[in-house]
Design a protein around this motif. Structure first.
Motif, short mmCIF file in Angstrom:
data_model
loop_
_atom_site.label_atom_id
_atom_site.label_comp_id
_atom_site.label_asym_id
_atom_site.label_seq_id
_atom_site.Cartn_x
_atom_site.Cartn_y
_atom_site.Cartn_z
N ALA A 122 -4.35 -25.75 9.64
CA ALA A 122 -4.62 -24.42 10.16
C ALA A 122 -3.82 -23.37 9.40
O ALA A 122 -3.02 -23.68 8.52
CB ALA A 122 -4.28 -24.37 11.64
N THR A 123 -4.04 -22.12 9.80
CA THR A 123 -3.56 -21.00 9.00
C THR A 123 -2.08 -21.06 8.64
O THR A 123 -1.72 -21.16 7.49
CB THR A 123 -3.87 -19.69 9.73
N GLN A 124 -1.19 -20.98 9.64
CA GLN A 124 0.21 -20.95 9.25
C GLN A 124 0.79 -22.34 9.08
O GLN A 124 1.66 -22.56 8.24
CB GLN A 124 1.03 -20.14 10.25
N THR A 125 0.29 -23.31 9.84
CA THR A 125 0.91 -24.63 9.80
C THR A 125 0.73 -25.32 8.45
O THR A 125 1.49 -26.21 8.12
CB THR A 125 0.31 -25.53 10.89
N SER A 126 -0.27 -24.90 7.65
CA SER A 126 -0.45 -25.59 6.37
C SER A 126 0.74 -25.37 5.45
O SER A 126 1.06 -26.24 4.64
CB SER A 126 -1.75 -25.15 5.71
N ALA A 127 1.42 -24.24 5.60
CA ALA A 127 2.64 -24.04 4.82
C ALA A 127 3.70 -25.05 5.25
O ALA A 127 4.43 -25.60 4.42
CB ALA A 127 3.17 -22.62 4.98
N TYR A 128 3.77 -25.32 6.58
CA TYR A 128 4.76 -26.29 7.06
C TYR A 128 4.46 -27.68 6.50
O TYR A 128 5.37 -28.43 6.14
CB TYR A 128 4.79 -26.34 8.60
N ALA A 129 3.15 -28.00 6.46
CA ALA A 129 2.79 -29.31 5.92
C ALA A 129 3.27 -29.44 4.48
O ALA A 129 3.84 -30.47 4.08
CB ALA A 129 1.28 -29.52 6.00
N VAL A 130 3.06 -28.38 3.69
CA VAL A 130 3.49 -28.41 2.29
C VAL A 130 5.01 -28.57 2.22
O VAL A 130 5.54 -29.36 1.43
CB VAL A 130 3.03 -27.14 1.55
N SER A 138 -5.09 -27.29 2.40
CA SER A 138 -6.00 -26.37 3.11
C SER A 138 -6.82 -25.53 2.16
O SER A 138 -7.37 -24.53 2.58
CB SER A 138 -5.19 -25.45 4.03
N ARG A 139 -6.91 -25.90 0.91
CA ARG A 139 -7.56 -25.06 -0.09
C ARG A 139 -7.06 -23.62 0.02
O ARG A 139 -7.82 -22.67 -0.09
CB ARG A 139 -9.08 -25.09 0.05
N GLY A 140 -5.76 -23.49 0.30
CA GLY A 140 -5.15 -22.16 0.32
C GLY A 140 -5.38 -21.35 1.59
O GLY A 140 -4.84 -20.27 1.72
N THR A 141 -6.15 -21.88 2.55
CA THR A 141 -6.41 -21.11 3.75
C THR A 141 -5.10 -20.75 4.46
O THR A 141 -4.37 -21.63 4.89
CB THR A 141 -7.30 -21.91 4.72
N GLY A 142 -4.83 -19.47 4.54
CA GLY A 142 -3.62 -19.01 5.22
C GLY A 142 -2.35 -19.39 4.52
O GLY A 142 -1.27 -19.16 5.02
N ASN A 143 -2.46 -19.99 3.35
CA ASN A 143 -1.26 -20.54 2.73
C ASN A 143 -1.30 -20.33 1.22
O ASN A 143 -1.06 -21.24 0.45
CB ASN A 143 -1.16 -22.03 3.06
N LYS A 144 -1.66 -19.12 0.81
CA LYS A 144 -1.71 -18.88 -0.64
C LYS A 144 -0.31 -18.62 -1.15
O LYS A 144 0.48 -17.93 -0.51
CB LYS A 144 -2.56 -17.65 -0.92
N ASN A 145 0.00 -19.16 -2.34
CA ASN A 145 1.18 -18.69 -3.04
C ASN A 145 0.67 -18.01 -4.31
O ASN A 145 -0.54 -17.94 -4.54
CB ASN A 145 2.17 -19.82 -3.31
N LEU A 146 1.58 -17.53 -5.14
CA LEU A 146 1.10 -16.77 -6.32
C LEU A 146 0.19 -17.60 -7.22
O LEU A 146 -0.89 -17.13 -7.58
CB LEU A 146 2.28 -16.22 -7.11
N PRO A 147 0.57 -18.83 -7.61
CA PRO A 147 -0.34 -19.60 -8.47
C PRO A 147 -1.71 -19.78 -7.85
O PRO A 147 -2.73 -19.72 -8.54
CB PRO A 147 0.37 -20.95 -8.62
N TYR A 148 -1.74 -19.97 -6.54
CA TYR A 148 -3.04 -20.17 -5.89
C TYR A 148 -3.88 -18.89 -5.92
O TYR A 148 -5.08 -18.93 -6.18
CB TYR A 148 -2.86 -20.65 -4.45
N LEU A 149 -3.21 -17.76 -5.68
CA LEU A 149 -3.92 -16.48 -5.71
C LEU A 149 -4.51 -16.22 -7.10
O LEU A 149 -5.64 -15.76 -7.24
CB LEU A 149 -2.95 -15.35 -5.32
N ILE A 150 -3.73 -16.56 -8.14
CA ILE A 150 -4.23 -16.39 -9.50
C ILE A 150 -5.49 -17.23 -9.70
O ILE A 150 -6.49 -16.74 -10.23
CB ILE A 150 -3.15 -16.81 -10.53
N GLY A 151 -5.43 -18.47 -9.23
CA GLY A 151 -6.59 -19.36 -9.36
C GLY A 151 -7.82 -18.77 -8.67
O GLY A 151 -8.93 -18.83 -9.19
N GLU A 152 -7.61 -18.13 -7.53
CA GLU A 152 -8.74 -17.54 -6.80
C GLU A 152 -9.33 -16.34 -7.53
O GLU A 152 -10.53 -16.24 -7.69
CB GLU A 152 -8.28 -17.11 -5.40
#
Lengths: 277, 312
Positions: free
Chosen positions: B177-185, B261-275
């Motif tokens: 889910a949105t915020q918890t995916s950061a915790y999983a990482v 989460s394919r970045g859902t709610g959990n984008k970091n800079l590298p992921y944002l660049i990829g998007e």
């Protein structure tokens, strides 16, 4: 010893117990993956078969059919082996020159090399895709080998440099007196002397290449796709394929974990650039 | 014949390769960040190939700064990196001190502990998010399900039923889910990198001055003050190194975020660049330049902090 501190009850029983619990906890996810890999896909999600189940090898036997495992494994082996070799071929002469003929700029060059590691890969994602596609290199072994070598070159040079620095200069200079050429010096004096360090570097670079998951995923589609790409492509099995996915994952990490056990010490030296001994 | 010039020349292949590797793609990123450049555009086909006539100045940077994800991506990048650093350093010091003394099976415990470090990131993420953290089929789901079953059983039991009938039903956490995916990482990367910290701290502890320790024991120093005033200062340098190396690796986390989460709610800079790079290359490049700047700020402080010790 002057003082013999009476071992407290904690240090006799408590410490080993806690240490074992911590060790087992950290290993548990790997154990769980291996255990699940011997369950059928149906059993893998049934609470009643959590621990008691009839072990089966079918997940391993069907790895080719289910995931085309060996094709990806072959690509991982080819790219990691050649990238390691290329890194050493370029890195050894460089580290040799830095260790035995340093100039004023050597330290700065070393620091600069390390700083290239800090460049975020994502920042150059599109140019790399663009360049490799227009050069016809996209999704080729050659490209992945080159990229893996380049991203590991700084660490390899640092590691080799720290190993070479420990070799007495006199030995190398004695070779120079005898009129041995530079290449001869590297081949006949340096490499035999620093064999352990070179092997450790090779091992570490190989592990990093095997585990790399940014460029190998973004710069390949099928022909040069490695195990990272295979696993990444099956990220969400929705509980349907836990058994077979565990098997292919275990097969992807097994060799490297075992290899890693044998080079713990070198890992410390290599990753801290000799600063922690 | 003297070939004293040759040794210096031997550096050049490595230096040249790294220079090309760094300058050409980075130069292109810089160029693209100042022009309008998209992969697909029916309305403005002239923007689909890079050209100086599409010059946009700082327009891409403005666009990125205004996009809703950008500040969050920076905040999230730093949140993930800092959380991992704090957890791995604390756990690493505790575990290293714990297993530093000889005890039966020390070698095996070491091997068990170091293993997670060699697991490839893709497998790490797939294993944790599915087999362990999944709210229904993973171990988390199974564990919470069986606790709920147990409580259900106790509700019907005579004598204690009145107590358990008011007991709450446990809810499994969905880590996609949105915020918890950061915790999983954070959980999975901490699991992978704590062993690394342990290994380095342990190596360093072995060179700790034992005589000093014995003197401290003679003076009646408590175990806590031994740890606080002898062990911890001794570990200062390895801690700095662990922080630096991990910062380098974790600022560019990608595979774990993609898999969880394919970045859902959990984008970091590298992921944002990829998007962005899926279509808007100008924006992707500007974000890339921001990422380079961020990495340089971090690197500058870290190298300052430990650059000297590396050179000794």
């Amino acid at each position: 010893m002057a003082i013999v501190a009476k071992p407290s009850r904690f240090s006799k029983y408590g410490r080993p117990t806690v240490a074992w619990v911590v060790g087992l906890l950290f290993f548990f996810p790997i154990f769980w993956m291996v255990l699940t890999s011997f369950k059928t896909d149906a059993d893998a999600v049934k609470p009643e078969h959590l621990i008691w189940f009839t072990p089966t090898l079918e997940n391993y036997l069907n790895m080719t059919e289910n995931y085309d495992y060996w094709r990806f494994a072959k690509n991982s082996v080819i790219t990691a082996v050649f990238a390691t070799a290329f890194t050493l071929v370029v890195g050894i002469p460089c580290a040799y020159a830095m260790a035995f003929n340093p100039s004023k700029a050597t330290k700065d060059v070393l620091m600069w090399m390390l700083s290239t590691k800090m460049l975020p890969a994502a920042a150059v994602l599109y140019p790399m895709t663009f360049l490799t596609k227009s050069a016809g290199l996209f999704d080729t072994h050659f490209l992945i080998i080159l990229v893996l070598s380049l991203i590991n070159l700084p660490i390899a040079i640092w590691m080799l440099f720290t190993y070479f620095k420990e070799i007495p200069k006199d030995i190398i200079e004695a070779g120079q007196m005898d009129g041995v050429s530079t290449m001869g010096e590297i081949k006949e004096i340096l490499i035999p002397l620093a064999w352990g360090g070179i092997a450790a570097t090779a091992l570490l670079v190989f592990i990093f290449c095997w585990n790399e998951a940014y460029w190998t995923v973004r710069l390949t589609t099928t022909d040069a796709a490695t195990l990272s790409k295979l696993i990444e492509g099956n990220r969400a099995p929705e509980g349907l394929f836990f058994g077979r996915l565990s098997a292919v994952s275990a097969a992807a990490v097994g060799p490297i974990v075992v290899l890693g056990w044998f080079c713990q010490k070198q890992l410390v030296q290599g990753l801290t650039f000799g600063a922690v001994k | 014949m003297s070939d004293r010039k040759l040794p210096r020349l031997l550096q050049s292949p490595a230096v040249l390769l790294l220079l090309v590797w760094m300058l050409i793609p980075l130069g292109m990123t810089l160029y693209f960040s100042f022009i309008r450049y998209v992969l697909n555009s029916l309305r403005r086909p002239e923007w689909t190939s890079p050209s100086l006539s599409n010059w946009r100045g700082f327009g891409n940077y403005e666009f990125v700064l205004k996009s809703k994800d950008f500040l969050f991506a920076i905040q999230n990048s730093l949140f993930i990196v800092c959380s991992i650093l704090i957890l791995t350093v604390i756990l690493g010091v505790l575990i290293a001190v714990l297993i530093n003394k000889t005890f039966p099976g020390q070698g095996i415990v070491r091997v068990l502990l170091i293993s997670p470090f060699f697991v490839m990131p893709a497998v790490n993420a797939v294993l944790w998010i599915n087999m362990i953290l999944d709210p229904v089929l993973g171990l988390q789901g199974i564990a919470i399900g069986s606790i709920n079953d147990l409580i259900d059983g106790l509700r019907a039991a005579p004598g204690v039923g009145w107590f358990f009938s008011l007991w709450p039903e446990l809810e499994p956490i969905s880590f996609r889910a949105t915020q918890t995916s950061a915790y999983a990482v954070i959980i999975m990367v901490t699991w992978q990198w704590t062993p690394f910290a342990v290994l380095i701290f342990m190596t360093s502890l072995q060179s700790e001055d034992q005589q000093q320790k014995e003197a401290a024991v003679l003076d009646g120093a408590s175990p806590w003050s031994q740890f606080r005033f002898l062990t911890l200062p001794h570990l200062a340098r390895p801690i700095a190194i662990v922080v630096m190396i991990q910062a380098i690796f974790h600022l560019s986390l990608y595979a774990e975020i993609e898999i969880v989460s394919r970045g859902t709610g959990n984008k970091n800079l590298p992921y944002l660049i990829g998007e962005f790079a899926n279509n808007n290359i100008g924006a992707a490049s500007a974000t890339g330049i921001f990422a380079v700047i961020l990495a340089n700020i971090v690197a500058f402080f870290l190298l300052r902090m430990i650059g000297k010790t590396l050179m000794e």
